[in-house]
Design an enzyme around this catalytic site. Structure first.
Site, PDB file in Angstrom:
ATOM      1  N   ARG A 235     -23.071 -28.711   6.138  1.00  0.00           N
ATOM      2  CA  ARG A 235     -22.124 -28.257   5.121  1.00  0.00           C
ATOM      3  C   ARG A 235     -21.258 -27.091   5.593  1.00  0.00           C
ATOM      4  NH1 ARG A 235     -26.134 -27.875  -0.016  1.00  0.00           N
ATOM      5  NH2 ARG A 235     -27.345 -26.809   1.558  1.00  0.00           N
ATOM      6  N   ILE A 236     -21.849 -26.170   6.353  1.00  0.00           N
ATOM      7  CA  ILE A 236     -21.082 -25.016   6.823  1.00  0.00           C
ATOM      8  C   ILE A 236     -20.367 -25.342   8.124  1.00  0.00           C
ATOM      9  CG2 ILE A 236     -21.204 -22.601   7.542  1.00  0.00           C
ATOM     10  CD1 ILE A 236     -23.608 -22.283   5.695  1.00  0.00           C
TER      11      ILE A 236
ATOM     12  N   ARG B 245     -29.254 -18.004  11.641  1.00  0.00           N
ATOM     13  CA  ARG B 245     -30.522 -17.296  11.715  1.00  0.00           C
ATOM     14  C   ARG B 245     -30.740 -16.833  13.148  1.00  0.00           C
ATOM     15  NH1 ARG B 245     -29.775 -17.419   7.169  1.00  0.00           N
ATOM     16  NH2 ARG B 245     -31.147 -17.949   5.405  1.00  0.00           N
TER      17      ARG B 245
ATOM     18  N   ASP C 153     -24.436 -11.923  12.750  1.00  0.00           N
ATOM     19  CA  ASP C 153     -24.611 -11.479  11.365  1.00  0.00           C
ATOM     20  C   ASP C 153     -26.080 -11.511  10.942  1.00  0.00           C
ATOM     21  OD1 ASP C 153     -23.507 -10.700   8.773  1.00  0.00           O
ATOM     22  OD2 ASP C 153     -24.007 -12.716   8.077  1.00  0.00           O
TER      23      ASP C 153
ATOM     24  N   GLU D 229     -34.844  -7.805   9.234  1.00  0.00           N
ATOM     25  CA  GLU D 229     -33.796  -7.349   8.326  1.00  0.00           C
ATOM     26  C   GLU D 229     -34.428  -6.630   7.140  1.00  0.00           C
ATOM     27  OE1 GLU D 229     -31.198 -10.548   7.233  1.00  0.00           O
ATOM     28  OE2 GLU D 229     -30.685 -11.041   9.307  1.00  0.00           O
TER      29      GLU D 229
ATOM     30  N   HIS E 254     -25.687  -9.167   7.863  1.00  0.00           N
ATOM     31  CA  HIS E 254     -26.022 -10.377   7.119  1.00  0.00           C
ATOM     32  C   HIS E 254     -25.240 -10.453   5.812  1.00  0.00           C
ATOM     33  CE1 HIS E 254     -29.411 -13.542   6.479  1.00  0.00           C
ATOM     34  NE2 HIS E 254     -28.214 -14.011   6.144  1.00  0.00           N
TER      35      HIS E 254
ATOM     36  N   GLY F 110     -22.862 -12.943   5.328  1.00  0.00           N
ATOM     37  CA  GLY F 110     -22.239 -14.256   5.208  1.00  0.00           C
ATOM     38  C   GLY F 110     -22.149 -14.745   3.777  1.00  0.00           C
TER      39      GLY F 110
END
Length: 326
Positions: free
Chosen positions: A154-155, A236, A260, A265, A285, A287
């Site tokens: 999808r991305i 990721r 990103d 994290e 991060h 996005g």
């Protein structure tokens, strides 16, 4: 209902129009971040509905066992940070919309922003200008270059479209079913993984992190990239073998990276190697972190809570909990 929202770092959720959906409920929002189980247990001791912002806080068995009043966890997308078995054993529902068919346009847009920022050296040139310097280096254009999309979902498909619009050649490497989709969309499929890494001027990673994809980008893959090439990771960190990216950048293949996502994290260690390399652009991060995206995400998340409160849970990942309550 007592509702708790964790990890709203910038206190944004209450400013979204969809927050009004929770009117009449007792909502507690935490803006700091902790992974300390005892501290989380204290914060969540009266919580009946827990709202998670993606994968910011792990929800594992040692914590779940202490949450005696928790009835439903509501979030969006994948859930590798949640011990689903432990939730089920406690009779706690996990509602998580998988938003079928809709890409994260925010992530795709950030990916393209990182491509442009890296190749045109925007952060570097801006820092130099602030320091009283003028045109400290020469960047790269993208028209006519090859954009490599690793993982065509999808991305990845949206980012491929951006590349096409900017006059790039698009080359795809993915599992066979995804390659077939890419070909049907008019893009070229690489003949091999080796060819993919050797030919691409920009490589963007777009895969979920599962056992089969962990470390799928190896040191040998990176070593095949051009000294002028850029690798972008907005998916990721674990997709790249541990330590391989930093070592590759130091060796000069690829010449640049834009990142990103990180193994740990939030990343607050200012000595992290990626934060201290001139050929790397780093973002925290973000996005999926945009007001438009948040409105879409939290509309889903809050609707799941309201559905539970109405006795008709939706997007239930562990339906066996519902069966057990019949």
């Amino acid at each position: 209902m007592n509702i708790t929202i964790l990890d709203d770092y910038h206190d944004t959720i209450r400013t979204l129009p969809c927050f009004a959906k929770l009117a009449g409920h007792n909502v507690t929002i935490w803006n700091d971040h902790t992974k300390d189980v005892d501290k989380l247990a204290e914060r969540l001791k009266d919580t009946e509905a827990l709202v998670l912002i993606r994968e910011r806080t792990p929800i594992r068995a040692p914590l779940i066992k202490q949450l005696k009043k928790l009835k439903v966890v509501s979030q969006r997308s994948v859930y590798p940070h949640i011990d689903l078995d432990a939730l089920t054993q406690q009779g706690i529902i996990l509602s998580s919309s998988q938003h079928p068919g809709r890409p994260s346009y925010g992530t795709a847009e950030l990916t393209w922003g990182l491509v442009l920022a890296s190749l045109r050296q925007i952060p570097k040139q801006m820092a130099a200008l602030r320091a009283g310097k003028w045109q400290v280096d020469v960047g790269y254009g993208i028209r006519g270059k090859t954009l490599g999309i690793y993982g065509y979902g999808r991305i990845g498909s949206v980012v491929a479209g951006f590349g096409k619009a900017f006059g790039m050649k698009v080359l795809v490497w993915a599992r066979e079913s995804s390659l077939a989709t890419a070909r049907a969309d008019g893009y070229s499929a690489a003949g091999s993984k080796e060819q993919f890494f050797e030919e691409a001027d920009v490589i963007s990673l777009h895969m979920r992190l599962v056992d089969a994809t962990r470390g799928i980008v190896t040191a040998a893959d990176l070593a095949r990239m051009k000294p002028s090439a850029l690798i972008v990771n907005t998916s990721r960190a674990g997709l790249i073998a541990p330590g391989a990216l930093v070592a590759a950048l130091k060796a000069g293949r690829p010449g640049m990276a834009a990142v990103d996502v990180y193994e740990e994290e939030p990343l607050i260690d200012t000595t992290h190697p990626l934060l201290n390399m001139d050929n790397v652009v780093c973002t925290p991060h973000i996005g999926y972190v945009g007001r438009d995206e948040f409105e879409i995400q939290f509309t889903d998340i809050f609707d799941q809570i309201l559905a539970y409160a109405a006795g008709k849970p939706i997007n239930v990942i562990n339906p066996e909990v519902l069966e057990a309550k019949k």
